[in-house]
Design an enzyme around this catalytic site. Structure first.
Site, mmCIF file in Angstrom:
data_model
loop_
_atom_site.group_PDB
_atom_site.id
_atom_site.type_symbol
_atom_site.label_atom_id
_atom_site.label_comp_id
_atom_site.label_asym_id
_atom_site.label_seq_id
_atom_site.Cartn_x
_atom_site.Cartn_y
_atom_site.Cartn_z
ATOM 1 N N ALA A 108 -2.719 0.832 12.795
ATOM 2 C CA ALA A 108 -4.128 0.877 12.392
ATOM 3 C C ALA A 108 -4.955 -0.230 13.030
ATOM 4 C CB ALA A 108 -4.239 0.792 10.874
ATOM 5 N N PHE A 156 -3.358 -0.733 6.857
ATOM 6 C CA PHE A 156 -4.078 -1.985 6.630
ATOM 7 C C PHE A 156 -5.265 -1.795 5.683
ATOM 8 C CE2 PHE A 156 -2.088 -3.044 10.889
ATOM 9 C CZ PHE A 156 -1.105 -3.824 10.337
ATOM 10 N N THR A 192 3.863 1.412 -1.153
ATOM 11 C CA THR A 192 4.477 1.438 -2.483
ATOM 12 C C THR A 192 3.552 2.101 -3.486
ATOM 13 O OG1 THR A 192 5.711 -0.589 -1.983
ATOM 14 C CG2 THR A 192 5.477 0.004 -4.307
ATOM 15 N N LYS A 246 6.740 -7.493 9.445
ATOM 16 C CA LYS A 246 6.042 -6.793 8.366
ATOM 17 C C LYS A 246 6.994 -6.035 7.450
ATOM 18 C CE LYS A 246 2.459 -3.321 7.537
ATOM 19 N NZ LYS A 246 3.323 -2.353 6.851
ATOM 20 N N ARG A 303 3.044 7.794 7.037
ATOM 21 C CA ARG A 303 3.386 7.575 8.442
ATOM 22 C C ARG A 303 4.871 7.245 8.576
ATOM 23 N NH1 ARG A 303 -0.215 2.763 10.235
ATOM 24 N NH2 ARG A 303 0.180 2.164 8.096
ATOM 25 N N PHE A 319 2.702 -7.804 -8.687
ATOM 26 C CA PHE A 319 3.903 -8.435 -8.173
ATOM 27 C C PHE A 319 4.533 -9.276 -9.287
ATOM 28 C CE2 PHE A 319 2.237 -6.998 -4.291
ATOM 29 C CZ PHE A 319 3.196 -7.123 -3.297
ATOM 30 N N TRP A 358 6.029 -0.814 -8.465
ATOM 31 C CA TRP A 358 7.194 -1.412 -7.828
ATOM 32 C C TRP A 358 8.326 -1.539 -8.846
ATOM 33 C CZ3 TRP A 358 10.734 -5.237 -8.200
ATOM 34 C CH2 TRP A 358 11.467 -5.568 -7.043
ATOM 35 N N LYS A 382 0.833 -1.208 0.000
ATOM 36 C CA LYS A 382 0.000 0.000 0.000
ATOM 37 C C LYS A 382 0.867 1.257 0.000
ATOM 38 C CE LYS A 382 -2.639 0.167 3.490
ATOM 39 N NZ LYS A 382 -1.618 0.833 4.327
#
Length: 560
Positions: free
Chosen positions: A277, A305, A77, A109, A98, A385, A413, A75
């Site tokens: 979150a 999230f 990214t 993560k 953030r 991806f 990406w 997210k």
């Protein structure tokens, strides 16, 4: 499929950053309105907001997502990639993100600086100590804890019941062994014994306050209102009762200023504040988002999230607190997450499976419904991806089109801003159409129970909400204290729409269980803890920290 790809840190370390002065010169920020933190970071003065207060706000684009897999779905990214893409199509854009916590950075993560060719840099600094904001929050939080324990030790003039102290200590790390502790052992000179514990810093109310305050004066007032304990007759004791709000504000006077950095493509980015979150409200600071909207025509920001957590809290909590009127929501979806929601184990997500993908689409469908119910225009960004097959991405794109859902492929990406050009053009087009009727899920004047039930039924798809006997007692107390008109911040697992992380996809026929409430009066909301969600995470069996090191030249190694 086997492809050799560079790691995020290798890509970041190869980029050519501009000196931060060059980034600032393009924003119209005056010399006295910024402070350098090295060559590539700066803090912006709150004077910028005062000077530009009469300027029209830029358009705010909120990036959210479906329920993620444990590995994260890119997210951040997509947020960075969209900001870069807007710059590529000639728009004056900024990003507002953030700050990463060291808990997930050292845990499982990963960081929150984006990935591939859509990153904010210097990513090593951003993912580690950055400008020290989170450490300042840790210090301020623990200073209040120390002052409270000292007050109890010195005679307890306020009559604090040591069994009813709710202000724990914090640290910016996942450490399950500190969830429950006993302090004050060792005799009269060592304090008064009581049971306590630690939360992670990003779950601190002070973090929430920093991210919802509109300025230094508002920050001080919110800090003063924080509830730290109760007396024997259940009267709340606040930070102001201890006389600590001045010292805490002093410790946070620099942390309240937003941090300016840049993307790999030199798009300016404000990175400020980092509440989780799943256990907090999951958005960067109001100050950073509002300042970005004064400095740019388009602001791309994110909420943590899935839309059930971060987006709901952005729209029901942050937007109210900061008078922010969002213009568009981008819902990030990935093939691999949808396959997992369709029943594929995590270790098989690289294998093509269109049947599982089709089954998992129900999760995306619910999040689209949620954003639609908020009355906001939206577009699904399919974050590609390298292991996604054409058959899978074609199926996802076609399904969205068949459902009448705006959708664009985001290959940010691998391609940076260029890979988000179509998404940026669609975003601008939807904003220009102006087809929005933003409406929060609930009215703050509804009862605590009503607000929680509306979130659970409308956003999660639950049938009902069950309150523990303890939560029911707390609701009665909060009504007496006059806290019943505060917004609700749900603490819930991020992996499921329900409060059970094992229920993937779009579960039906479930009940949300509220076990406990926590007042965050200074932040301006009430936290409802559901299921087994914890405010101090633990490290996985093999933490990411095991791969991290530094070479003989001081260069970070193994940081994603």
């Amino acid at each position: 499929m086997s492809q050799e790809v560079k790691s995020d840190i290798e890509i970041a370390q190869e980029c050519q950053m501009k000196p931060i002065r060059d980034i600032i010169s393009g924003l119209g920020v005056k010399e006295q309105e910024w402070e350098p933190y090295g060559h590539y970071k700066a803090k912006l003065s709150l004077d910028v907001m005062d000077r530009l207060s009469g300027n029209e706000d830029g358009k705010v684009i909120l990036v959210t997502a479906i329920n993620p897999t444990p590995a994260g779905e890119g997210k951040s990214t997509c947020t960075v990639g969209l900001g870069q893409a807007l710059s590529k199509i000639g728009k004056n854009a900024m990003i507002a993100l953030r700050e990463p916590s060291l808990g997930p950075t050292m845990g499982i993560k990963g960081g929150a600086a984006g990935g591939g060719y859509s990153q904010v840099v210097p990513m090593e600094d951003i993912n580690l100590h950055f400008t020290g904001d989170i450490h300042a929050i840790t210090t301020a939080h623990n200073a209040l804890a120390a002052m409270m324990d000292n007050h109890i030790h010195r005679g307890n003039e306020l009559g604090i019941d040591v069994r009813k102290v709710v202000w724990k200590r914090v640290m910016d790390m996942n450490d399950r062994s500190l969830r429950e502790v006993v302090v004050g052992l060792g005799g009269p000179l060592k304090g008064v014994p009581r049971q306590s514990g630690f939360d992670i810093t990003v779950a601190s109310e002070i973090m929430a306050i920093l991210c919802l305050a509109t300025g230094l004066k508002d920050l001080r007032g919110r800090l003063a209102s924080m509830v730290v304990a109760y007396t024997a007759d259940d009267q709340p004791v606040t930070c102001a009762d201890l006389g600590a709000e001045g010292a805490l504000t002093l410790l946070l006077k620099d942390a309240v200023k937003p941090n300016l950095v840049q993307t790999l493509e030199n798009t300016p980015a404000l990175i400020h504040g980092g509440p989780f979150a799943n256990i907090a409200h999951g958005c960067n600071s109001v100050i950073a988002t509002k300042m970005a909207s004064k400095l740019a025509d388009f602001v791309v920001t994110e909420a943590g999230f899935g839309a059930d957590l971060g987006a709901e809290k952005f729209l029901d909590i942050k937007a109210r607190a900061g008078s922010i009127d969002p213009d568009l929501v981008v819902i990030v979806a990935t093939v691999r997450a949808l396959k997992m929601h369709g029943g594929v184990p995590k270790d098989q997500l690289k294998e093509e499976n269109t049947e599982a993908l089709r089954k998992g689409l129900a999760n995306l469908e619910k999040h689209v419904e949620t954003i639609r119910n908020f009355g906001l225009p939206h577009v699904v960004a399919v974050n590609r991806f390298i292991y996604d097959t054409d058959a899978e991405t074609d199926l996802l794109m076609s399904w969205c089109e068949e459902q009448g859902i705006n959708v664009e492929l985001a290959d940010v990406w691998a391609q940076g801003g260029e890979g988000g050009r179509a998404l940026a053009e669609r975003a601008v087009s939807l904003i220009e159409e102006g087809d929005k009727n933003f409406t929060p899920v609930y009215d703050v004047n509804q009862s605590i129970e009503e607000k929680i039930k509306l979130i659970a039924t409308k956003v999660y798809g639950a049938d009902d909400v069950e309150f523990s006997s303890y939560a029911k007692k707390q609701i009665g107390d909060y009504n007496r204290y006059g806290w019943d008109n505060l917004p609700i911040c749900m603490a819930k697992t991020q992996y499921s729409l329900s409060d059970d992380p094992a229920k993937l996809g779009r579960p039906e026929g479930f009940t949300i269980t509220v076990r406990e409430l926590k007042p965050s009066v200074g932040a301006g909301f009430i936290v409802a803890l559901t299921g087994d969600v914890m405010t101090m995470p633990g490290l996985p069996q093999k933490p990411a920290a095991l791969k991290m090191d530094v070479d003989e030249n001081g260069k970070a190694v193994g940081l994603f």
